[in-house]
Structure formats: C-alpha cells, structure tokens
Design a protein around this motif. Structure first.
Motif, short mmCIF file in Angstrom:
data_model
loop_
_atom_site.label_atom_id
_atom_site.label_comp_id
_atom_site.label_asym_id
_atom_site.label_seq_id
_atom_site.Cartn_x
_atom_site.Cartn_y
_atom_site.Cartn_z
N UNK A 20 0.83 -1.09 0.02
CA UNK A 20 0.07 -0.13 0.00
C UNK A 20 0.86 1.01 -0.04
N UNK A 21 1.95 1.16 0.73
CA UNK A 21 2.89 2.24 0.61
C UNK A 21 3.51 2.37 -0.78
N UNK A 22 3.48 1.29 -1.63
CA UNK A 22 4.06 1.24 -2.91
C UNK A 22 3.26 1.90 -3.84
N UNK A 23 1.83 1.91 -3.50
CA UNK A 23 0.89 2.54 -4.24
C UNK A 23 1.05 4.03 -4.22
N UNK A 24 1.53 4.82 -3.07
CA UNK A 24 1.87 5.89 -2.86
C UNK A 24 2.88 6.26 -3.71
N UNK A 25 4.11 5.39 -3.62
CA UNK A 25 5.04 5.69 -4.49
C UNK A 25 4.76 5.76 -6.15
N UNK A 26 4.19 4.78 -6.55
CA UNK A 26 3.56 4.52 -7.96
C UNK A 26 2.94 5.85 -8.14
N UNK A 27 2.01 6.19 -7.49
CA UNK A 27 0.95 7.32 -7.94
C UNK A 27 1.85 8.66 -8.03
N UNK A 28 3.03 8.49 -7.00
CA UNK A 28 3.66 9.72 -6.79
C UNK A 28 4.53 10.05 -8.11
N UNK A 29 5.15 8.68 -8.70
CA UNK A 29 5.66 8.72 -9.81
C UNK A 29 5.13 9.21 -11.05
N UNK A 30 3.81 9.03 -11.10
CA UNK A 30 2.80 9.30 -12.46
C UNK A 30 2.47 10.75 -12.39
N UNK A 31 2.28 11.20 -11.06
CA UNK A 31 2.07 12.59 -10.71
C UNK A 31 3.27 13.48 -11.10
N UNK A 32 4.31 13.05 -10.59
CA UNK A 32 5.77 13.87 -11.21
C UNK A 32 5.65 14.01 -12.99
N UNK A 33 5.55 12.64 -13.51
CA UNK A 33 5.25 12.60 -14.88
C UNK A 33 4.40 13.66 -15.50
N UNK A 34 3.24 13.72 -14.83
CA UNK A 34 2.18 14.56 -15.19
C UNK A 34 2.71 15.94 -15.18
N UNK A 35 3.27 16.18 -14.03
CA UNK A 35 3.94 17.62 -14.15
C UNK A 35 4.79 18.08 -14.99
N UNK A 36 5.85 17.09 -15.28
CA UNK A 36 6.63 17.18 -16.36
C UNK A 36 6.16 17.52 -17.68
N UNK A 37 5.03 16.91 -17.95
CA UNK A 37 4.18 16.84 -19.30
C UNK A 37 3.53 18.19 -19.29
N UNK A 38 2.87 18.68 -18.29
CA UNK A 38 2.02 19.86 -18.42
C UNK A 38 2.50 21.15 -17.64
N UNK A 39 3.71 21.02 -17.16
CA UNK A 39 4.21 22.28 -16.52
C UNK A 39 5.83 22.39 -17.17
N UNK A 40 5.98 22.69 -18.13
CA UNK A 40 7.31 22.50 -18.70
C UNK A 40 8.12 23.53 -18.26
N UNK A 41 7.55 24.51 -17.61
CA UNK A 41 8.33 25.69 -16.85
C UNK A 41 9.10 25.42 -15.45
N UNK A 42 8.96 24.10 -15.26
CA UNK A 42 9.46 23.53 -13.87
C UNK A 42 11.07 23.64 -13.97
N UNK A 43 11.57 24.49 -13.00
CA UNK A 43 13.17 24.78 -13.12
C UNK A 43 13.82 24.49 -11.91
N UNK A 44 13.24 23.48 -10.99
CA UNK A 44 13.68 23.38 -9.42
C UNK A 44 13.83 21.76 -9.46
N UNK A 45 14.37 21.31 -8.46
CA UNK A 45 14.30 19.88 -7.88
C UNK A 45 13.14 19.99 -6.81
N UNK A 46 13.02 21.01 -6.28
CA UNK A 46 12.29 21.19 -4.81
C UNK A 46 10.73 21.49 -5.45
N UNK A 47 9.95 20.53 -5.88
CA UNK A 47 8.72 20.74 -6.25
C UNK A 47 7.56 19.90 -5.41
N UNK A 48 6.29 20.28 -5.39
CA UNK A 48 5.36 19.51 -4.63
C UNK A 48 5.23 17.87 -5.26
#
Length: 353
Positions: A20-48
């Motif tokens: 179940x903790x693995x679900x947290x990790x996998x969903x976070x990975x896809x959430x980060x992927x969504x951010x990279x696709x939809x927020x190309x202005x990301x310029x820092x490592x420190x993101x939500x």
C-alpha cells in the motif's frame, strides 16, 4: 501460538501495508510525470511532485525499520532481524536515497528534463530500479514462504506484480500502445524509392513496435505469476492491463481516443480472465503459448473495436490485423521461452530462499 516471524496472517498484513505504501510511490511517480508533461516551466528540484515521492519514501523507510524492530528477537542485531524478502527492500530504500541525492545534483547542475530525456536520465533510471526493489517485497516474501507445487499468490504479492507492471508502463510510456494513435491515424502507402516514404512509414513502425513492447509488458508478468502456481490468479489479466493502460492514460490527461482504447482493452481482458477460469489445466501446462497468444489477440482486438467505434480505423486491414497477429506471436514466443527446458512441460518453480 506462532510468533510474528512465523504467523502467516501477520506476515500477509505486513506485506500488504508495504505494498500500500508502494501505491503511494507509484502514484507519486505518475504525478511527477504529469507535472513534467503539463508544466514545462519547472526549473527546480524542489517541487510538490517530488515532495509527494520523497515523503512516500520516508514513510516506506520508517515502516521497514518498524518491521525489522518488531521482528527482532532479544539479543539479535537489528540488521539480522529483517523478515525474508525485506533485505531487498532495505537495499531499495538505501539506493533510492543515493539516487535521490545524485538526481538533485543532476537537476541543479544540468537543469530539469521536460521531454523524453526525463525517462532515460541515468539518475531517474536508478530511482526506478530502487522502486522495483521496494515494490517486489511481497513477491520475495511470498515465494520465500512458499513450497513447490502448492504455492499460492497472496493478495499482497499479486498487488506487487501489478504495481511493478504499472511502474514499467511509466518508464516505457514513450512506446505504449495505449497512448499511440496507431490504427486511428491516417496511413497512405508510399512506393519504395518515392521521396517521403520514410516519413510516412515511421509512425506505423513506432506503433507496431509499441504493440510488441506493450504485449511483453502484460504477458511477462502474467507468465511470472503462473510460474509457481497451479492456476492463473483470479482477474490477473484485467489487473495487468489496467496497470499498463490506465496509469499512462491518466498521466497524459485522459485523451478521448486513449480512454476508448484502454476501455476496450480492459473489457477484453475481463473476458480473457473469464475464459482462463474455465480453461482446462492441460492447456496451461502443455499449450501455454496458445493461451498467451489468445490473451494478446483478445486485448488488442478489444482496443481496435473501441477505436473503430470512438474514432475509426484508418490503417489498411493488412496493418491492423497484422499488428494483432504479430502481438499474439510475440506473446506465444514469450510463453515458449518461459517453459524452455522444463521437465515434462511443468511450470512449477522452486521457492526462493
């Protein structure tokens, strides 16, 4: 009364919490992927999005430490108190911490990847490998406790296989048959030697390759779950197809054509599971290539039917039907390789230590 180390009920609950903790990790990975696709202005490592991933890893590390502490016997070093299968989890947590530090330096020095390079960045691949180690915990635990010929997949172990398939779908998202327009895209054959032939054929070549790789992504874990059990786990094909299809579809934003294709493939996977439940055992032992070929053919036929209803098929019949046949052949080949050299055609694997 059995102690914690030998109590299968307690062990099953422990493994389920880990996954179940693995679900947290996998969903976070896809959430980060969504951010990279939809927020190309990301310029820092420190993101939500990174915070969601790294907080999940902290929770996983704390839980793993608690598991070791509860499993520890008086006078036993904490490093030797890990239950079977959890040494790999610790290795994954440590590797993730190292890879995370390297990833931070990579981003600060070289910038943030916003396209395909994010999926093949060395630090990201190292992070992915560490996540695979963590997600595989319940599989290692279940197989360590199993016995040849009477092994049964626990819910946590099956969940682990599905999560690993989902993570694999993330790292192969650039060649997912659930995201490519494929047969819905117009294809005009260009004769050999005519200018523009390569440009015209390249999208089809990529789509056909995507069918092969996505077929392998679904069939390989199916064969893995079958390797130590008498029968396929209930609804295993549906779970694998859902992980391979819906997580990437959600990441790109639920585009209508992709949603239709994923829905058609999922419906076909449900039918495949119903048929598998009624299939004689001899087919799984001696005709497994035919079984996996049938699964692949059903899944992609379901996708094509959904495409035809939602958007239309624009490939010539030789191409879209060939894609189904080619995928079925690849699935049969994987099954043949998985049973190569087994005595008497049996598939049972020895339990891992």
């Amino acid at each position: 009364m059995l102690d914690t180390a030998e109590n299968p009920v307690i062990n099953a609950r422990r493994d389920l919490v880990t996954e179940l903790l693995g679900v947290w990790l996998v969903l976070a990975v896809f959430l980060d992927g969504w951010a990279h696709l939809n927020l190309p202005s990301l310029e820092t490592f420190f993101t939500p999005w990174h915070a969601a991933l790294y907080s999940g890893m902290v929770a996983t590390a704390l839980w793993t430490a608690a598991v070791a502490w509860r499993n520890r016997k008086p006078g036993q070093p904490l490093t030797r108190a890990l239950p079977p299968g959890y040494s790999g989890t610790v290795a994954g947590v440590v590797l993730f911490a190292v890879a995370g530090g390297l990833d931070m330096l990579w981003h600060e020095l070289l910038g943030i990847e916003v396209t395909l390079d994010a999926l093949v960045s060395p630090t990201h691949l190292l992070l992915g490998f560490s996540l695979f180690l963590i997600l595989g915990t319940a599989v290692r635990s279940a197989r360590a406790a199993g016995r040849a010929r009477n092994f049964e997949w626990t819910p946590a172990a099956l969940f682990a296989v599905v999560l690993m398939t989902g993570l694999g779908a993330f790292f192969l998202i650039y060649c997912s048959a659930f995201l490519r327009p494929g047969p819905t895209a117009l294809f005009t054959p260009v004769p050999v030697g005519t200018p523009g032939r390569l440009e015209a054929e390249m999208p089809v070549v990529i789509a056909l390759t995507s069918y092969l790789l996505t077929t392998a992504l679904i069939i390989a874990p199916f064969l893995f779950t079958l390797s130590a059990a008498r029968r396929p786990a209930r609804w295993i094909v549906t779970m694998l197809v859902a992980a391979a299809a819906w997580l990437p579809v959600a990441m790109i934003g639920f585009r209508p054509t992709a949603v239709a294709g994923a829905a058609g493939a999922t419906a076909a996977a449900i039918l495949a599971d119903v048929l598998l439940a009624r299939l004689p055992s001899v087919w799984l032992d001696r005709r497994l290539p035919a079984v996996t070929a049938g699964i692949a053919a059903l899944v992609w036929t379901g996708q094509l039917v959904a495409f035809a209803v939602a958007d239309g098929i624009r490939w010539p019949v030789s191409l879209w039907l060939g894609a189904v046949v080619l995928s079925a052949a690849a699935a049969a080949g994987l099954a043949l390789l998985s049973s190569w050299g087994t005595a008497g055609g049996t598939r049972y694997a020895e339990p891992l230590g």
